[in-house]
Design a protein around this motif. Structure first.
Motif, short mmCIF file in Angstrom:
data_model
loop_
_atom_site.label_atom_id
_atom_site.label_comp_id
_atom_site.label_asym_id
_atom_site.label_seq_id
_atom_site.Cartn_x
_atom_site.Cartn_y
_atom_site.Cartn_z
N GLY A 237 49.08 53.29 41.90
CA GLY A 237 47.79 53.09 41.21
C GLY A 237 47.81 51.86 40.31
N ALA A 238 48.92 51.66 39.61
CA ALA A 238 49.02 50.49 38.74
C ALA A 238 49.04 49.19 39.55
CB ALA A 238 50.29 50.59 37.88
N LEU A 239 49.78 49.19 40.66
CA LEU A 239 49.80 47.99 41.50
C LEU A 239 48.43 47.72 42.12
CD1 LEU A 239 53.25 48.40 43.28
CD2 LEU A 239 52.63 46.74 41.52
N GLY B 43 42.28 43.56 40.03
CA GLY B 43 41.89 42.64 38.95
C GLY B 43 42.16 41.19 39.32
N TRP B 44 43.33 40.95 39.89
CA TRP B 44 43.66 39.59 40.29
C TRP B 44 42.71 39.09 41.37
CZ3 TRP B 44 44.92 37.97 45.20
CH2 TRP B 44 45.23 36.62 45.31
N SER B 45 42.44 39.92 42.38
CA SER B 45 41.60 39.47 43.49
C SER B 45 40.18 39.18 43.03
CB SER B 45 41.61 40.49 44.63
OG SER B 45 41.03 41.70 44.21
N TYR B 46 39.67 39.98 42.10
CA TYR B 46 38.32 39.72 41.59
C TYR B 46 38.30 38.42 40.77
CZ TYR B 46 33.81 40.26 39.41
OH TYR B 46 32.52 40.05 38.98
N ALA B 47 39.34 38.21 39.96
CA ALA B 47 39.39 36.98 39.15
C ALA B 47 39.58 35.75 40.02
CB ALA B 47 40.54 37.08 38.14
N GLY C 39 38.85 35.44 43.47
CA GLY C 39 37.87 35.17 44.53
C GLY C 39 36.58 35.96 44.42
N GLY C 40 36.40 36.67 43.32
CA GLY C 40 35.16 37.43 43.14
C GLY C 40 35.08 38.62 44.11
N TRP C 41 33.85 39.10 44.30
CA TRP C 41 33.65 40.27 45.16
C TRP C 41 34.06 40.06 46.61
CZ3 TRP C 41 33.75 44.84 43.51
CH2 TRP C 41 33.20 45.19 42.29
N PRO C 42 33.88 38.88 47.19
CA PRO C 42 34.30 38.73 48.58
C PRO C 42 35.80 38.99 48.79
CG PRO C 42 32.79 36.98 48.03
CD PRO C 42 33.10 37.69 46.75
N LEU C 43 36.64 38.44 47.92
CA LEU C 43 38.08 38.65 48.06
C LEU C 43 38.46 40.09 47.72
CD1 LEU C 43 40.87 37.55 48.70
CD2 LEU C 43 41.05 36.83 46.31
N ALA C 44 37.90 40.62 46.65
CA ALA C 44 38.21 42.00 46.25
C ALA C 44 37.77 42.98 47.35
CB ALA C 44 37.53 42.33 44.93
N SER C 45 36.62 42.77 47.92
CA SER C 45 36.15 43.65 48.99
C SER C 45 36.98 43.48 50.25
CB SER C 45 34.68 43.35 49.31
OG SER C 45 33.88 43.60 48.19
N GLY C 46 37.37 42.27 50.55
CA GLY C 46 38.20 42.03 51.73
C GLY C 46 39.54 42.73 51.62
N ILE C 47 40.16 42.65 50.45
CA ILE C 47 41.43 43.34 50.25
C ILE C 47 41.20 44.85 50.26
CG2 ILE C 47 43.25 43.79 48.56
CD1 ILE C 47 43.12 40.82 47.83
#
Length: 86
Positions: free
Chosen positions: A41-43, A49-53, A55-63
């Motif tokens: 959960g921590a990872l 958090g890193w992916s949103y910072a 690449g924003g929502w596209p990267l966070a959603s892709g991951i």
């Protein structure tokens, strides 16, 4: 709410298997299980958090889509045990 239900059900089912084992194994396995669960959960939170910072929502959603898809692919290609010979 569905995600929270799924996580809670996963913990309960995992602990059900652990507590079905002998008493000499329960404490250590339960501790290892919970530590692994919270480490994951921590990872996941750190990656989110890193992916949103980065690449924003596209990267966070892709991951967010890629990781469960990889888990499903692993499950689908996992080698099953062979039945014992007669």
């Amino acid at each position: 709410m569905l995600l929270d239900f799924g996580v809670s059900a996963n913990v309960v089912l995992g602990q059900r298997v652990i507590f079905a084992l002998g008493a000499e194994y329960r404490a250590r396995l339960n501790g290892l299980y919970m530590a692994t669960f919270f480490l994951g959960g921590a990872l996941g939170s750190a990656l989110g958090g890193w992916s949103y910072a980065a690449g924003g929502w596209p990267l966070a959603s892709g991951i967010g889509l890629a990781l469960p898809a990889l888990g499903l692919l692993y499950y689908a290609t996992e080698r099953r045990g062979t039945p014992a010979a007669g």
